[in-house]
Enzyme design. Sequence first.
Site, PDB file in Angstrom:
ATOM      1  N   SER A  90       0.823  -1.209   0.000  1.00  0.00           N
ATOM      2  CA  SER A  90       0.000   0.000   0.000  1.00  0.00           C
ATOM      3  C   SER A  90       0.859   1.262   0.000  1.00  0.00           C
ATOM      4  O   SER A  90       2.063   1.212   0.240  1.00  0.00           O
ATOM      5  CB  SER A  90      -0.935  -0.012   1.209  1.00  0.00           C
ATOM      6  OG  SER A  90      -0.250   0.489   2.339  1.00  0.00           O
ATOM      7  N   LYS A  91       0.210   2.375  -0.270  1.00  0.00           N
ATOM      8  CA  LYS A  91       0.884   3.670  -0.250  1.00  0.00           C
ATOM      9  C   LYS A  91       1.562   3.893   1.084  1.00  0.00           C
ATOM     10  O   LYS A  91       2.628   4.470   1.175  1.00  0.00           O
ATOM     11  CB  LYS A  91      -0.146   4.790  -0.423  1.00  0.00           C
ATOM     12  CG  LYS A  91      -0.578   5.031  -1.847  1.00  0.00           C
ATOM     13  CD  LYS A  91      -1.389   6.314  -1.926  1.00  0.00           C
ATOM     14  CE  LYS A  91      -1.764   6.589  -3.369  1.00  0.00           C
ATOM     15  NZ  LYS A  91      -2.360   7.898  -3.581  1.00  0.00           N
TER      16      LYS A  91
END
Length: 511
Positions: A261-262
Amino acid sequence: MSVRVRFAPSPTGPLHMGGVRTALYNYLFARKHGGQFLLRIEDTDQARYVPGAEAYIKESLEWCGLVPDESPWVGGPDGPYRQSDRKDLYKQYADQLVGSDKAYYAFDTPEELEAMRDRLKAAGVAAPAYNAVTREHMRNSLTLSADEVKERLARGDEYVIRLKVPRHVEVRFEDIVRGWVVVHSANIDDKVILKGDGMPTYHLANIVDDHLMRITHVIRGEEWLPSAPLHVLIYEAFGWERPQFAHLPLILKPDGNGKLSKRDGDRLGFPVFSLDWQDPASGEKSSGYRERGYYPEAFVNMLALLGWNPGTDQEIMSLEQLTQLFDLERVHKGGAKFDPEKTKWFNQQYLRMRPDAELGAQLLAKLKAKGIDTTLERATAAAVLLKERATFVEDMLEGSYLFTSGSPLEANDAANEELKKRWKSDVAPALEAYIAKLSSLSPFHTDTLEPAFNEVLKEKGMKVGQVMPLYRLFVAGRMQGPGMFDVSVLLGKDEVIARLRAGLDHCAAWV
Ligand code: GLU
């Protein structure tokens, strides 16, 4: 009908590599079919808008060579391509659905919604929703009289527009990647399509725009798969032909444990973004592939294979080759594990393919920045030797001993530690003999150096492994690097002899 696909990022932060992969697959699909690749900025949610994110998206795609045919920046026949520039257009579509009994006004206050949820929870409903059953008991244009609705609208009461999800239908569509997807409408709630402030929600804007922009294929991340049945219902409500869907597999962390994920930022030891980014609110910095020294071709090639393969073992493919080979049918269903080491391997392969003169020029620039002066010719000759061990141009700086003069042992703790382990006094006569041979060697070339070295070993009855490491440490100051005969040729006879002598003097004290 000509293929039209779009990449539709929301400018809520930097572009995650998964986003770049989505853009890439859209680009490849459009190119392969002679169609168009559009970019639409989905910024209806102003609360999540991050300044700089749109410019970042543009720069990332340009760096990767994935330039859209139509976008907010170049325009096109179906513009504007930024949803905030289209905001006045959506309400009429929501109204159209109310007019055809496919959507309705809902006047419920937040307290009433809360009360509904509490009531349902108390009755044992795990996930209370505003849906085909509960809407019968709420304050909306399905339960209120026509007069009251009119009155409320005239009075300016706040309302939202909700989609009227049909009660007993199976929503079916065939996803190009995942095959048939079947969801019963009982599992879909009456989503708000127009908010109280008159702005559309993501779902309405996305579908209206895909329709108006004549999108034929929606290629996007798997996280949107749960929304797809709702989207199918919205297309049906409008009576519009819907595009084909292709939901791309998630990109997983290297250990396969969950989505990359970011928020993973640099935490796992590699970037998750294409370019460096500094969050404008928190000031937090995240690194990008570009600034780490990756070639965009390597980054793109790696991403292409994250969830797809050409059906052969071929791994190195240019954007043109990928365009030829790409098809959505070969996109995998299962999540694709990201492999940081393989990513480096790709860069190494691309580095080796660069013209020597280009690598030489880049090495020259890096040397200059470190205050080391040399010629392009020398830097290029060195790059030819150093590139074999380099993943990034930066790595070739480990060969800076090729450009300086004097013994590389001074102030070199690592080399001295190695030397202490490897130095044996009987190596000295071998190196002395080698120096003697070098002095009269002509031409001074790999083809003459190697036999000279082997003769010394033979005369002294020693093994390569006893003498070579010292030769290497004395001349290069490190254990790793290109072949010593090549290194010696590049340094020249005088410099090599001087370094060998300095090395012998350096160790003489330890005898
Ligand atoms: N704006 C959505 C996103 O940020 C786009 C989803 C879609 O492609 O339909 O991912």
